[in-house]
Design a protein around this motif. Sequence first.
Motif: not given
Length: 191
Positions: A156-172
Motif C-alpha cells: 500500500e505504501l509503495s503505491a504512494q509518492e515519497w520525498p525519500d526513503m525515510n518518509a516511506y519508513n515513517t509510514g511503516k
Amino acid sequence: MKVSVVSYDPGWTCRFEAERAVITAALHPLAPAIGHIGSTSVPGLAAKPIVDILVGVGAEGNLDETVGPMTTAGFTYVSAFERAWPARRFFVRLQEGAFPEIGAGSSLVIGRDVHSLTHIHLIVHGTPDWIRDLAFRDRLRSDAALRTAYTALKLELSAQEWPDMNAYNTGKDAFVKAAEAEALRRLERKR
C-alpha cells in the motif's frame, strides 16, 4: 519517488552471505557479530530489494574505527544520519559504485539520486537496539499473519509518492513499533 517492493527472492540470502564475508574481512580485528535483518531476511515477505545487515562491535568506542575499513571495502559511509542516531554508523553499497561518504550537507537522496543494494547498520553488540532488531526479524519469521499484514502495508505504501526513503519508513513506523514491542514482550517471557 516510488519505493519498489517486490516478492521475496531467495537470492537475498546469497547477497547477505557475500556481504558478510566482505564485512568480516574488513572488520576482522574488531571481531564483528553479523546478522541478516529486515524484510529480505524473512522468507516469504515482500521487500525493497535492499539487503539489511546488522553488524555489532564490542564497544561504542569501536564505531568510528569501522569507517576506514568499510569505505576501503567499497561501502559508502552515510554520516548524515548520525545526528539522529549517534550510536550507529550507517553504510550502503550503491548500485553505481561508492562515494567515500554521504555527509550532512549532501543533497543526495538514497533511493532517488543513488540506489543502494545493501544497508549496513553498525552498532554495539547486545544493546537494546541489537536485541530489538533481531527480535522483530524472528517474530516476522515465525508469524505468518504478521508477515501478511506487513506485506499488505508495504505494498500500500509503495503505491504512494515519497520525498525519500525515510518518509516511506515513517509510514511503516506505527506498525513496526507495535510488532517490535510484542516481539520484545515474547522474548522477555521466554527468559
